[in-house]
Design a protein around this motif. Sequence first.
Motif, PDB file in Angstrom:
ATOM      1  N   PHE A   1       0.845  -1.203   0.000  1.00  0.00           N
ATOM      2  CA  PHE A   1       0.000   0.000   0.000  1.00  0.00           C
ATOM      3  C   PHE A   1       0.873   1.242   0.000  1.00  0.00           C
ATOM      4  O   PHE A   1       2.091   1.183   0.187  1.00  0.00           O
ATOM      5  N   ASP A   2       0.233   2.367  -0.222  1.00  0.00           N
ATOM      6  CA  ASP A   2       0.907   3.661  -0.102  1.00  0.00           C
ATOM      7  C   ASP A   2      -0.161   4.723   0.101  1.00  0.00           C
ATOM      8  O   ASP A   2      -1.352   4.396   0.209  1.00  0.00           O
TER       9      ASP A   2
ATOM     10  N   LEU B   1       2.019  12.698  -5.377  1.00  0.00           N
ATOM     11  CA  LEU B   1       1.352  11.475  -5.805  1.00  0.00           C
ATOM     12  C   LEU B   1       2.273  10.607  -6.649  1.00  0.00           C
ATOM     13  O   LEU B   1       2.358   9.385  -6.455  1.00  0.00           O
ATOM     14  N   ASP B   2       2.987  11.204  -7.614  1.00  0.00           N
ATOM     15  CA  ASP B   2       3.834  10.414  -8.504  1.00  0.00           C
ATOM     16  C   ASP B   2       4.989   9.756  -7.757  1.00  0.00           C
ATOM     17  O   ASP B   2       5.355   8.614  -8.047  1.00  0.00           O
ATOM     18  N   VAL B   3       5.551  10.465  -6.795  1.00  0.00           N
ATOM     19  CA  VAL B   3       6.648   9.904  -5.992  1.00  0.00           C
ATOM     20  C   VAL B   3       6.156   8.697  -5.200  1.00  0.00           C
ATOM     21  O   VAL B   3       6.818   7.652  -5.132  1.00  0.00           O
ATOM     22  N   HIS B   4       4.987   8.843  -4.611  1.00  0.00           N
ATOM     23  CA  HIS B   4       4.409   7.740  -3.833  1.00  0.00           C
ATOM     24  C   HIS B   4       4.030   6.569  -4.732  1.00  0.00           C
ATOM     25  O   HIS B   4       4.197   5.403  -4.347  1.00  0.00           O
ATOM     26  N   LEU B   5       3.499   6.865  -5.923  1.00  0.00           N
ATOM     27  CA  LEU B   5       3.133   5.792  -6.850  1.00  0.00           C
ATOM     28  C   LEU B   5       4.359   5.003  -7.303  1.00  0.00           C
ATOM     29  O   LEU B   5       4.303   3.771  -7.446  1.00  0.00           O
ATOM     30  N   ASP B   6       5.465   5.692  -7.526  1.00  0.00           N
ATOM     31  CA  ASP B   6       6.697   4.994  -7.913  1.00  0.00           C
ATOM     32  C   ASP B   6       7.140   4.039  -6.814  1.00  0.00           C
ATOM     33  O   ASP B   6       7.515   2.888  -7.086  1.00  0.00           O
ATOM     34  N   ARG B   7       7.094   4.498  -5.564  1.00  0.00           N
ATOM     35  CA  ARG B   7       7.458   3.615  -4.443  1.00  0.00           C
ATOM     36  C   ARG B   7       6.463   2.463  -4.317  1.00  0.00           C
ATOM     37  O   ARG B   7       6.838   1.317  -4.037  1.00  0.00           O
ATOM     38  N   PHE B   8       5.200   2.767  -4.529  1.00  0.00           N
ATOM     39  CA  PHE B   8       4.129   1.768  -4.487  1.00  0.00           C
ATOM     40  C   PHE B   8       4.421   0.613  -5.447  1.00  0.00           C
ATOM     41  O   PHE B   8       4.335  -0.566  -5.084  1.00  0.00           O
ATOM     42  N   LEU B   9       4.802   0.957  -6.662  1.00  0.00           N
ATOM     43  CA  LEU B   9       5.061  -0.076  -7.662  1.00  0.00           C
ATOM     44  C   LEU B   9       6.368  -0.817  -7.385  1.00  0.00           C
ATOM     45  O   LEU B   9       6.490  -2.005  -7.700  1.00  0.00           O
ATOM     46  N   ARG B  10       7.345  -0.146  -6.782  1.00  0.00           N
ATOM     47  CA  ARG B  10       8.562  -0.845  -6.362  1.00  0.00           C
ATOM     48  C   ARG B  10       8.242  -1.862  -5.271  1.00  0.00           C
ATOM     49  O   ARG B  10       8.749  -2.992  -5.282  1.00  0.00           O
ATOM     50  N   SER B  11       7.391  -1.473  -4.334  1.00  0.00           N
ATOM     51  CA  SER B  11       6.971  -2.394  -3.277  1.00  0.00           C
ATOM     52  C   SER B  11       6.225  -3.586  -3.864  1.00  0.00           C
ATOM     53  O   SER B  11       6.433  -4.732  -3.465  1.00  0.00           O
ATOM     54  N   ALA B  12       5.346  -3.322  -4.830  1.00  0.00           N
ATOM     55  CA  ALA B  12       4.577  -4.391  -5.464  1.00  0.00           C
ATOM     56  C   ALA B  12       5.501  -5.380  -6.164  1.00  0.00           C
ATOM     57  O   ALA B  12       5.291  -6.597  -6.113  1.00  0.00           O
ATOM     58  N   SER B  13       6.530  -4.865  -6.814  1.00  0.00           N
ATOM     59  CA  SER B  13       7.481  -5.741  -7.497  1.00  0.00           C
ATOM     60  C   SER B  13       8.199  -6.650  -6.496  1.00  0.00           C
ATOM     61  O   SER B  13       8.364  -7.849  -6.743  1.00  0.00           O
TER      62      SER B  13
ATOM     63  N   SER C   1      -6.473  12.578   2.951  1.00  0.00           N
ATOM     64  CA  SER C   1      -5.469  11.728   2.312  1.00  0.00           C
ATOM     65  C   SER C   1      -6.157  10.647   1.501  1.00  0.00           C
ATOM     66  O   SER C   1      -7.359  10.403   1.652  1.00  0.00           O
ATOM     67  N   ILE C   2      -5.388  10.039   0.622  1.00  0.00           N
ATOM     68  CA  ILE C   2      -5.861   8.844  -0.068  1.00  0.00           C
ATOM     69  C   ILE C   2      -4.905   7.715   0.287  1.00  0.00           C
ATOM     70  O   ILE C   2      -3.709   7.935   0.494  1.00  0.00           O
ATOM     71  N   ARG C   3      -5.445   6.526   0.397  1.00  0.00           N
ATOM     72  CA  ARG C   3      -4.623   5.338   0.641  1.00  0.00           C
ATOM     73  C   ARG C   3      -5.025   4.287  -0.383  1.00  0.00           C
ATOM     74  O   ARG C   3      -6.207   4.151  -0.704  1.00  0.00           O
ATOM     75  N   TYR C   4      -4.038   3.572  -0.882  1.00  0.00           N
ATOM     76  CA  TYR C   4      -4.336   2.625  -1.954  1.00  0.00           C
ATOM     77  C   TYR C   4      -3.484   1.370  -1.813  1.00  0.00           C
ATOM     78  O   TYR C   4      -2.378   1.399  -1.278  1.00  0.00           O
ATOM     79  N   TRP C   5      -4.060   0.245  -2.301  1.00  0.00           N
ATOM     80  CA  TRP C   5      -3.479  -1.073  -2.096  1.00  0.00           C
ATOM     81  C   TRP C   5      -3.428  -1.860  -3.403  1.00  0.00           C
ATOM     82  O   TRP C   5      -4.333  -1.761  -4.235  1.00  0.00           O
ATOM     83  N   LEU C   6      -2.404  -2.657  -3.564  1.00  0.00           N
ATOM     84  CA  LEU C   6      -2.344  -3.690  -4.594  1.00  0.00           C
ATOM     85  C   LEU C   6      -2.305  -5.027  -3.885  1.00  0.00           C
ATOM     86  O   LEU C   6      -1.479  -5.243  -2.982  1.00  0.00           O
TER      87      LEU C   6
ATOM     88  N   ALA D   1      11.024  -4.472   5.624  1.00  0.00           N
ATOM     89  CA  ALA D   1      10.995  -3.085   6.082  1.00  0.00           C
ATOM     90  C   ALA D   1      11.127  -2.103   4.935  1.00  0.00           C
ATOM     91  O   ALA D   1      10.597  -0.990   5.001  1.00  0.00           O
ATOM     92  N   THR D   2      11.824  -2.493   3.874  1.00  0.00           N
ATOM     93  CA  THR D   2      12.041  -1.573   2.754  1.00  0.00           C
ATOM     94  C   THR D   2      10.934  -1.607   1.714  1.00  0.00           C
ATOM     95  O   THR D   2      10.973  -0.847   0.748  1.00  0.00           O
ATOM     96  N   MET D   3       9.957  -2.487   1.863  1.00  0.00           N
ATOM     97  CA  MET D   3       8.763  -2.453   1.012  1.00  0.00           C
ATOM     98  C   MET D   3       7.571  -2.105   1.891  1.00  0.00           C
ATOM     99  O   MET D   3       7.475  -2.546   3.033  1.00  0.00           O
ATOM    100  N   LYS D   4       6.670  -1.297   1.360  1.00  0.00           N
ATOM    101  CA  LYS D   4       5.529  -0.851   2.165  1.00  0.00           C
ATOM    102  C   LYS D   4       4.406  -1.880   2.026  1.00  0.00           C
ATOM    103  O   LYS D   4       3.449  -1.693   1.270  1.00  0.00           O
ATOM    104  N   ASN D   5       4.563  -2.983   2.759  1.00  0.00           N
ATOM    105  CA  ASN D   5       3.582  -4.065   2.678  1.00  0.00           C
ATOM    106  C   ASN D   5       2.578  -3.959   3.812  1.00  0.00           C
ATOM    107  O   ASN D   5       2.763  -3.187   4.762  1.00  0.00           O
TER     108      ASN D   5
END
Length: 338
Positions: A73-74, A86-98, A128-133, A183-187
């Motif tokens: 999530f992010d 938003l774009d910075v958070h989305l980039d981290r979000f997709l790195r975490s998903a990977s 705020s918005i919060r979102y999950w994959l 810890a380095t992925m926002k799970n």
Amino acid sequence: MASLEVENGGDFKVPVFSSSSELLESLHEKWSSVKKQPYPAMYSSVYGGVILDPAMMVIPMDDHMVHRGHGVFDTAIILDGHLYELDVHLDRFLRSASKARVASPFPKSILRSILIQMTAASKCEKGSIRYWLSAGPGNFLLSPAGCPASAFYAIVIDDDFSQHKEGVKVVTSTIPMKSPLFATMKNVNYLPNVLSVMEAEDQGAFSSIWIDEEGYIAEGPNMNVAFISQDQELILPCFDKILSGCTALRLLQLAHKLVEQGRLKSIMTGNLIVEEAKNAAEMMYVGSTLPILPIVTWDEQPVGDGKVGELTKALSDLLWDDMVAGPVTLRIPVPYGK
């Protein structure tokens, strides 16, 4: 609506909803007593759209994120009708998903568009918005192989936050922190974080500080931590074993203004042992919804003179001003009413 009564169950009867209309009536009755709806909009790829009815803001029980914690999530801030970083958070979000091996059902551009449209539909201009994959719904097995498709969920949280002017108390956590991989992925596996905060609250503190296995300062349960040394140096722990906070990284960029003014001597990330950290002149949490929260007491001992420091205030102002009137690349206007 029928009910079931089991022998030796006393007078307790379990309602049995025989239709969706009966269930919705019950859920609407529950939400009718809420004075202000805290979640004005939600998106679900399972539904395929934005939901405005709070009674329908649910996810399937057999979603792999629910029963196995297989999801990431992010978040992002809504301030004055703009989505910040938003774009910075989305980039981290997709790195975490990977890292979590969760494939997104949409490319980044579509995820971004969904989040902006959901925020517009919510009419919320501050929160705020919060979102999950998630690996998605499918079954209750350990492997996600039986989940036909991953899922994307998001929600708007209406929250009237503001700058923090007062300092808080923290304690050193005794709850083991996550390994660097997690810890380095926002799970979504946040049980250690939850227990760490509860431990702090039991001691009358706001939150806690994690120390890693090598004895270095790590982070808080859901925020980074930063220090001002006695020599006016801004120091943040290295991000190799902890989450690289988007707000913390932005702080490192903005703080150069204080160096140019001669108020800060230098800016750095590095390994800090507890003794060095507790000798700091100032201390603060750094996170998206804060953005700076001063820390004035740690393990019952004052940080510096026990008051909110001037450099902490200055850093807080820098971040807040950036959120309110920063670069257009960081502040996305939400098209309300369109």
